[in-house]
Design a protein around this motif. Structure first.
Motif, short mmCIF file in Angstrom:
data_model
loop_
_atom_site.label_atom_id
_atom_site.label_comp_id
_atom_site.label_asym_id
_atom_site.label_seq_id
_atom_site.Cartn_x
_atom_site.Cartn_y
_atom_site.Cartn_z
N GLY A 1 -4.07 -12.87 -5.41
CA GLY A 1 -3.31 -11.56 -5.61
C GLY A 1 -4.10 -10.44 -5.10
N GLU A 2 -3.60 -9.19 -5.51
CA GLU A 2 -4.46 -7.99 -5.14
C GLU A 2 -5.59 -7.76 -5.92
OE1 GLU A 2 -3.85 -6.41 -2.31
OE2 GLU A 2 -1.80 -6.50 -1.95
N LEU A 3 -6.68 -7.36 -5.38
CA LEU A 3 -7.81 -7.11 -6.50
C LEU A 3 -8.14 -5.72 -6.97
CD1 LEU A 3 -10.51 -9.23 -4.38
CD2 LEU A 3 -9.10 -9.98 -6.57
N PHE A 4 -7.62 -4.64 -5.91
CA PHE A 4 -7.91 -3.33 -6.23
C PHE A 4 -6.77 -2.97 -7.52
CE2 PHE A 4 -4.97 -3.48 -2.56
CZ PHE A 4 -3.98 -2.37 -3.17
N ALA A 5 -7.29 -1.96 -8.32
CA ALA A 5 -6.32 -1.23 -9.50
C ALA A 5 -5.84 0.26 -8.71
CB ALA A 5 -7.17 -1.07 -10.66
N ASP A 6 -4.65 0.18 -8.07
CA ASP A 6 -4.14 1.06 -7.39
C ASP A 6 -4.00 2.30 -8.35
OD1 ASP A 6 -3.30 2.16 -5.19
OD2 ASP A 6 -1.08 1.59 -5.44
N SER A 7 -3.48 2.26 -9.63
CA SER A 7 -3.20 3.29 -10.62
C SER A 7 -4.43 4.05 -10.91
CB SER A 7 -2.74 3.04 -11.87
OG SER A 7 -3.51 1.83 -12.33
N LEU A 8 -5.70 3.41 -10.75
CA LEU A 8 -6.86 4.30 -11.10
C LEU A 8 -7.73 4.66 -9.88
CD1 LEU A 8 -8.40 1.37 -13.55
CD2 LEU A 8 -7.25 3.52 -14.29
N SER A 9 -7.24 4.25 -8.89
CA SER A 9 -8.13 4.85 -7.40
C SER A 9 -7.85 6.51 -7.32
CB SER A 9 -7.26 4.42 -6.18
OG SER A 9 -7.57 2.93 -6.19
#
Length: 552
Positions: free
Chosen positions: A447-455
């Motif tokens: 799955g995606e590793l980055f946390a989009d909401s925190l970027s």
């Protein structure tokens, strides 16, 4: 007759000495041992490499390129398993990275015969490099090398090359005087931090050309031994330049004033890797650092969630110190601060003549203006392009925190296991967020590793006219340097374009003067150099050199 005998004796002595040097060099070359490990490939799990447009998997390991442009690789297992998986997943990235690096070498050494001599020299210089690198990391590097091209075997086998590239990174740090390195970093905690927890920011200003930084790689390791950790670098770099582990320990490296290496030792990035993989506190990190002799002088900024603060390990080729700040902030540029190095001649020279103290003072100033600091504030500091007092010192000035050369920029919140990695260009793109607790506590998946909401969003500077001026300036610098090198003038007012694009930067005026001088217009050259002297010049030696050129 006596003179003839003396000449004959001197000639014979010289030939004998030369012959002895050849013999000794040949013996050293032939007996060099890089300690290449042996991997039983049949004993490793048999996986198939599966590729789709956005994802590559090799058993439980995977590689993807996120929407930000950052590459993300997830690896697990023992050293051989990790290395082989890395090579299988990133074969094209490995080839690209090596191609770019070798192209840089070929610009300096275009002759194949000289490249062969370079291999001879590297083998002599690093003949015992394998003795200094733990078997775990040699095995991982060898596993990666199994997927490397044989196109560059003229400068070493794939294993030799990959091992040497880690040493080459240190030599680049040793060449700080040649403007390859100028990193800036800081840590704040307590009342300096918006939520009182530890916050760390860093720019990794290691520049080997724009192409070298094109494929930034964020690596997530679940090693069989030690802590899980994340680090930022490029394909093939198993060492750590900037990273954080699951215990909330962070490591970032900053070059210090150093002599050129004279023999092999532990590459600093691999020392940082061992610290990140096996330490959870500042004292544990320091204990590991004390065990190794290193190539060059370096500062390692260590942040620790357990300790709730950061400290700096200051390490030279023969001394080591642990520097603690007396306040709730710590700043690290490219000079030492501890009592151990207070009387060190090279450190004193560095403080007196380099841009490191200026950047230190500028970071201190920016922290004063922005504390209590949060993540967004840290990003704004790392992106700041101005000099002390907000003075315009020109775009890409080495005295600025943002020099527009950073390979990557990173922000850490160790207590929350959060990290933000800058997307291109430099630190102006989006700061992509990663939650290490979620990544390492979740079952291994694709799955995606980055946390989009925190970027954090990209810098608005990217849409400004000044940014376009920066791009124009960089292209003009290449064009003018090429013109001077080839001895062919450009049939337009290229110096006017250059200084108009970056009027406050000393180097724009210096290069304009160099161009005029190359084509016989000495009065115009002197006029440009004199204007350059009125600008903010990073190093004292550069100012002295300009003054001498004007005088001569």
């Amino acid at each position: 007759m006596k003179i003839k005998k003396l000449i004959k004796y001197l000639v014979l002595s010289f030939l004998s000495l030369a012959g002895l040097l050849v013999i000794v060099s040949s013996v050293l070359y032939l007996t060099a041992d890089m300690k290449q490990p042996v991997i039983d490939l049949d004993a490793l799990p048999a996986y198939s490499l599966i590729k789709t447009d956005s994802l590559r998997t090799y058993g439980p390991n995977h590689l993807r390129q996120g929407k930000s442009g950052l590459w993300e690789i997830s690896l697990q297992g023992n050293p051989a398993e990790r290395g082989v998986a890395f090579g299988k997943l990133a074969e094209d990235l490995l080839h690209y990275q090596e191609e770019v690096f070798v192209d840089q070498i070929r610009q300096i050494i275009p002759s194949d015969s000289y490249l062969k001599f370079l291999r001879f020299f590297l083998v002599l210089f690093n003949r015992n490099l394998g003795d200094y690198i733990p078997e775990e990391y040699r095995t991982e590097i060898y596993g990666i090398s199994l997927s490397c091209s044989h196109e560059y075997d003229a400068i070493g086998t794939p294993y030799e090359r990959q091992l040497n590239y880690h040493a080459a990174h240190d030599i680049g740090h040793a060449m700080q005087d040649y403007m390859l390195v100028g990193c800036s970093s800081f840590g704040i905690w307590g009342d300096e931090s918006a939520d009182s927890t530890l916050l760390i920011g860093r720019n990794f200003d290691f520049y080997v050309g724009d192409d070298f930084a094109r494929n930034k790689l964020v690596s997530f390791y679940r090693p069989a031994d030690g802590y899980c950790f994340a680090s930022v670098g490029w394909a093939g770099m198993t060492g750590v330049l900037s990273g954080m582990n699951e215990a909330g320990l962070t490591v970032t490296i900053n070059a210090a004033k150093s002599t050129m290496p004279v023999s092999a030792a532990m590459p600093i990035s691999l020392l940082a890797r061992e610290i990140l993989q096996y330490a959870s506190t500042i004292d544990e990190a320091y204990a590991i650092a004390k065990r190794y002799k290193t190539f060059v002088a370096e500062s390692l900024l260590i942040g620790s969630a357990k300790d709730g603060k950061a400290a700096i390990i200051e390490k030279s080729t023969d001394k080591i110190a642990l520097f603690h700040s007396s306040s709730n902030r710590i700043i690290c540029t490219n000079h030492y601060q501890s009592d151990t190095f207070k009387e060190d001649v090279r450190n004193q020279e560095n403080i007196a003549t380099s841009d490191s103290p200026y950047r230190y003072a500028r970071l201190d100033e920016l922290l004063n203006e922005n504390t209590p600091l949060d993540v967004s504030g840290a990003a704004s500091i790392l992106r700041n392009r101005f000099g002390k007092g907000g003075k315009d010192i020109g775009l890409a000035n080495e005295k600025a925190i943002n020099q527009f050369i950073a390979h990557h920029s990173v922000i850490f919140e160790p207590g929350k296991r959060l990290m933000w990695v800058s997307a291109s260009p430099w630190q102006l793109g989006e700061y992509v967020a990663y939650d290490l607790d979620k990544i390492f506590n979740a079952p291994s998946g694709t799955g995606e590793l980055f946390a989009d909401s925190l970027s954090l969003p990209a810098d608005t500077f990217l849409s400004s006219p000044v940014y376009r001026h920066l791009l124009t300036y960089r292209e003009l610098v290449k064009e003018i340097r090429h013109s001077i090198g080839e001895g062919i003038p450009i049939d337009r007012d290229v110096t006017g374009e250059l200084t108009d694009s970056n009027p406050e930067l000393y180097y724009a005026w210096q290069l304009a003067g160099d161009y005029y001088h190359a084509f016989g217009k000495k009065d115009k050259a002197v006029a440009c150099w004199q204007i350059a002297l009125t600008k903010e010049i990073p190093r004292e030696e550069e100012r002295i050199a300009l003054e001498k050129r004007i005088k001569n």
